[in-house]
Design a protein around this motif. Structure first.
Motif, mmCIF file in Angstrom:
data_model
loop_
_atom_site.group_PDB
_atom_site.id
_atom_site.type_symbol
_atom_site.label_atom_id
_atom_site.label_comp_id
_atom_site.label_asym_id
_atom_site.label_seq_id
_atom_site.Cartn_x
_atom_site.Cartn_y
_atom_site.Cartn_z
ATOM 1 N N UNK B 41 0.808 -1.223 0.000
ATOM 2 C CA UNK B 41 0.000 0.000 0.000
ATOM 3 C C UNK B 41 0.843 1.275 0.000
ATOM 4 N N UNK B 42 2.137 1.144 -0.234
ATOM 5 C CA UNK B 42 2.996 2.320 -0.092
ATOM 6 C C UNK B 42 3.212 3.071 -1.407
ATOM 7 N N UNK B 43 2.829 2.457 -2.540
ATOM 8 C CA UNK B 43 3.241 3.037 -3.825
ATOM 9 C C UNK B 43 2.633 4.412 -4.099
ATOM 10 N N UNK B 44 1.381 4.576 -3.647
ATOM 11 C CA UNK B 44 0.746 5.885 -3.840
ATOM 12 C C UNK B 44 1.517 6.971 -3.109
ATOM 13 N N UNK B 45 1.883 6.685 -1.862
ATOM 14 C CA UNK B 45 2.633 7.684 -1.091
ATOM 15 C C UNK B 45 3.979 7.972 -1.739
ATOM 16 N N UNK B 46 4.590 6.923 -2.293
ATOM 17 C CA UNK B 46 5.881 7.140 -2.930
ATOM 18 C C UNK B 46 5.729 8.104 -4.111
ATOM 19 N N UNK B 47 4.677 7.895 -4.903
ATOM 20 C CA UNK B 47 4.439 8.797 -6.021
ATOM 21 C C UNK B 47 4.265 10.223 -5.518
ATOM 22 N N UNK B 48 3.484 10.339 -4.446
ATOM 23 C CA UNK B 48 3.223 11.665 -3.880
ATOM 24 C C UNK B 48 4.523 12.320 -3.420
ATOM 25 N N UNK B 49 5.372 11.535 -2.778
ATOM 26 C CA UNK B 49 6.643 12.096 -2.307
ATOM 27 C C UNK B 49 7.472 12.617 -3.481
ATOM 28 N N UNK B 50 7.514 11.809 -4.546
ATOM 29 C CA UNK B 50 8.299 12.254 -5.696
ATOM 30 C C UNK B 50 7.694 13.519 -6.297
ATOM 31 N N UNK B 51 6.369 13.634 -6.223
ATOM 32 C CA UNK B 51 5.747 14.864 -6.705
ATOM 33 C C UNK B 51 6.244 16.057 -5.901
ATOM 34 N N UNK B 53 9.050 16.299 -4.429
ATOM 35 C CA UNK B 53 10.419 16.540 -4.878
ATOM 36 C C UNK B 53 10.402 17.314 -6.196
ATOM 37 N N UNK B 54 9.468 16.964 -7.076
ATOM 38 C CA UNK B 54 9.335 17.655 -8.356
ATOM 39 C C UNK B 54 9.019 19.125 -8.137
ATOM 40 N N UNK B 55 8.104 19.372 -7.176
ATOM 41 C CA UNK B 55 7.692 20.752 -6.952
ATOM 42 C C UNK B 55 8.873 21.552 -6.416
ATOM 43 N N UNK B 96 13.349 12.160 -10.854
ATOM 44 C CA UNK B 96 12.158 12.090 -10.045
ATOM 45 C C UNK B 96 10.919 12.009 -10.940
ATOM 46 N N UNK B 97 10.964 12.671 -12.087
ATOM 47 C CA UNK B 97 9.863 12.538 -13.051
ATOM 48 C C UNK B 97 9.773 11.088 -13.509
ATOM 49 N N UNK B 98 10.935 10.537 -13.823
ATOM 50 C CA UNK B 98 10.975 9.126 -14.198
ATOM 51 C C UNK B 98 10.376 8.263 -13.091
#
Lengths: 247, 494
Positions: B41-51, B53-55, B96-98
């Motif tokens: 269940x962690x993948x969504x949070x990981x995506x959010x974290x990278x977002x 980082x993107x910001x 991070x986009x990748x």
């Protein structure tokens, strides 16, 4: 325990990252340079010349440029002209922009200087060398050449490798009609002078000394041989025409 | 200590976080999430974290980046070579986009395979599809901002696709480009899209997505044989939560660890591999470019390249729309029933087929020689080992081979263009007659050379090609009489 594994992974990554700090930093040397702005001889030579003249200026299908003897007989102007305008009627293309090529005048100059610098002749005495070009009107001196003399010289030197009448022996045939159209007279002359050291063909000194004359070929003899080779390549013309009829 | 407490109370009295955030943090989640399956269940949070980082990196980059055709390239070079850690910012932003795209795909796959998109979480999924689309468009616009040859070409392709939209095509093109051709107007449009519009949209969708995640509750790990029944699911879920565990700290700590790993990996990749590009200066007159899109678009690229011209419009315009519609349709087609992947062979098959297709297309897109190697004729030497074996005529043939740019499409000993077959051993498989025919008439994506070569050149070339075989192996059978007459055939162009 997955957490323990995770910490191990994290630690490994940290280590790796810190070990290689900075190796992703772009190197200014690798920045893209507009083709027109390239001023490095090696890059220019690599991009434009090695396809035919070989990776190191020799061992390519076109005549080698990494040849001190060639460097000793050819002039800067002759080099520049050949590179800028190419050799009309041969497979050496023109490289200067006004001639339809891709290089600027400066880049052609860089090539000339670079070729000189990289493959300059060590210490060949310039006075005794046969000239690269006999005259502008008749670059290889074929008009005044004596085909019969050429035949004799050919038979006692070239034929050992290229066979009688150039039909081919240890080295390949020279009597191919196609060669007459593809290889220019001046390059034929130059090849007799310099040989192809990269392909184990000797130069005019060695060739001459092993011929019946026992001496390095003279400029006239070189023209004579060239004229004879040309006659071999033109089956429609009689191979052994007297020199005056060839004019 | 006391002052801190006072300040905290002052804020708390006004914000009332204890009543709003705290209950959210402590909201019960299914007890099963405390088991190892919770790591799914962690993948969504990981995506959010990278977002995030993107910001952060994106804001820093935007301070230096110049969205004009004249200065964009120079500002990227400035970032790469001069601004302190500018290169690292660019690298993190790229990697991070990748990572975001990868994690999004992993997240969606997990949600799909665990049936978490089913009732009552259909809307969460649909908003998620919106997030995917927005992210991909962000990736594309970002690639355009890296104003180099690839970027220029990417816009050209997108525009040529858009131009084929019936009726509205030209207007859309004008809208994208901000003019008739790619220039400053285009760049500032893409900049605005990439920096204001799309992130705004993304964050808006994200708020809805997260709201739905909290509101609808985290789905329990599926059990085979327990299908979702719209009539009873709500009740059962309530019951499950009575025995549930609080989200914080039991589930959140895994998110924390996973996100830290994600950030570390991205930063590690950025440090090791550095930023991408900028490559060649974006100039349509530099024909040497062999453009390729960033990896996320390679499959699309491959598809467009592989498709017959009549299908191109459909594939470039229709397929993305169909793909999005298909994803949106998923919860409506399979909104109830079994959740466990073990009982959903079709779903598993769909995932497998999708990934295999994407991988094959992506690999094809990454490795295929789309265009000839335009510089090989003058920059790729004839291998010395071959030159040493040649006779004077064959030497001329090798020069013809280079001069006529055969090398741009044909490799020798692996070096050279890859558009046509490697000819290192062509002498074994073709006889001179067939070679002459191939060269003079062309065929199968190879141009005809009849008008560009005289007979002497053809003779020398064929002599060279015949010699291209390992020592000791005879040339392919020679019907020489026929070959002779064909040699004489091409028009004489001395």
């Amino acid at each position: 325990m997955p957490t323990a594994n995770l910490y191990a992974i994290v630690a490994a990554i940290l280590l790796l990252a810190s070990m290689s700090i900075g190796c992703g930093k772009p190197d200014p040397a690798e920045r893209f340079v507009r083709p027109d702005d390239i001023t490095d001889f090696h890059v220019l030579f690599q991009q434009n010349c090695i396809g035919c003249h070989g990776a190191t200026g020799d061992l390519g299908p076109a005549p080698p440029l990494a040849d001190p003897l060639f460097q000793a007989i050819v002039s800067d102007d002759q080099l520049r002209e050949t590179i800028a305008d190419g050799r009309p009627g041969t497979l050496m293309p023109a490289f200067e922009k006004d001639q339809g090529g891709s290089l600027t005048t400066d880049q052609v100059q860089i090539l000339v200087a670079g070729i000189r610098e990289t493959w300059k002749a060590a210490s060949t005495p310039t006075d005794k060398l046969p000239p690269y070009q006999v005259s502008t009107a008749d670059p290889a001196g074929l008009k005044d050449a004596n085909v019969m003399t050429g035949k004799e010289l050919f038979e006692t030197s070239c034929a050992k490798c290229h066979g009688d009448a150039g039909v081919g022996g240890d080295a390949g045939a020279l009597n191919e009609p196609a060669l007459a159209r593809l290889m220019s007279d001046i390059v034929l002359r130059r090849l007799i002078i310099t040989g192809r050291p990269d392909l184990k063909m000797p130069d005019y000194v060695t060739l001459g000394k092993k011929s019946h004359t026992g001496e390095a070929f003279t400029s006239e003899q070189i023209s004579d041989i060239a004229a004879y080779v040309r006659s071999l390549q033109q089956p429609t013309k009689i191979a052994a025409l007297p020199a005056d009829e060839n004019q | 200590m006391k002052t801190i407490k006072q300040v905290w109370d002052w804020f708390e009295h006004r914000l009332e976080l204890r009543d709003s955030i705290w209950p959210v943090m402590r909201h019960p989640v299914p007890a099963a999430l405390a088991k190892p399956v919770g790591w799914m269940y962690v993948f969504g949070s990981m995506t959010l974290t990278l977002l995030m980082l993107q910001i952060v990196t994106g804001v820093c980059l935007a301070m230096i980046y110049q969205p004009t055709a004249a200065d964009a390239y120079a500002s990227l070079e400035y970032l790469n070579y001069e601004a302190p850690f500018g290169w690292l910012l660019r690298a993190i932003h790229y990697w991070s986009a990748t990572g975001m795209v990868v994690m999004l795909m992993v997240h969606m796959t997990q949600v799909f395979l665990m049936g978490a998109f089913k009732y009552p979480r259909e809307l969460t999924w649909i908003v998620g599809v919106g997030l995917l689309t927005t992210t991909l468009v962000l990736a594309f616009t970002g690639q355009v901002l890296r104003y180099d040859g690839d970027s220029y070409w990417g816009v050209s392709v997108a525009v040529s696709a858009a131009g084929r939209v019936p009726f509205a095509g030209p207007s859309i093109v004008h809208l994208i480009l901000g003019g008739e051709y790619i220039g400053s107007e285009t760049l500032s449009r893409f900049f605005t899209l990439h920096v204001f519009i799309l992130p705004g949209l993304l964050i808006g969708l994200l708020v809805v997505h997260l709201y739905l995640v909290v509101k609808r509750g985290i789905s329990e790990p599926p059990t085979p044989g327990q299908p979702v029944d719209k009539a009873t699911y709500g009740e059962e879920y309530e019951k499950l939560l009575e025995k549930g565990i609080p989200f914080f700290p039991h589930a959140l700590y895994r998110d924390g660890v996973a996100c830290a790993v994600a950030v570390l990996i991205v930063v590690g990749l950025a440090v090791i591999f550095g930023p991408k590009g900028p490559g060649e200066i974006p100039d349509p007159t530099l024909i040497h470019a062999e453009p390729r899109p960033d990896w996320y678009f390679l499959p699309v690229f491959a598809m467009a390249a592989l498709s017959p011209p009549s299908m191109e419009t459909f594939l470039m315009l229709g397929l993305p729309v169909i793909g999005i519609l298909a994803l949106v349709a998923v919860p409506f087609v399979a909104g109830s029933g079994e959740r466990s992947a073990r009982r959903r062979p079709v779903a598993v098959l769909v995932v497998l087929v999708t990934f295999v297709t994407l991988l094959i297309l992506g690999w094809y897109g990454a490795t295929s020689p789309w265009s000839p190697d335009m510089e090989a004729w003058s920059s790729t030497p004839v291998p010395a080992g071959i030159v040493e074996k040649l006779s004077p005529l064959e030497l001329q043939g090798a020069v013809v081979f280079q001069n006529k740019c055969c090398r741009n499409c044909h490799a020798l000993e692996g070096a050279g263009g890859k558009r046509g077959p490697d000819l290192t051993e062509v002498g074994i498989r073709m006889n001179p007659e067939a070679m002459v025919r191939q060269v003079v008439q062309g065929g199968g994506n190879m141009p005809a050379y009849a008008q560009q070569m005289n007979s002497a050149e053809v003779t020398a070339l064929v002599a060279f090609l015949v010699k291209l075989r390992p020592a000791g192996i005879p040339p392919a059978a020679v019907p020489s009489a026929a070959a002779e007459s064909l040699v004489a055939a091409p028009a004489e162009t001395p």
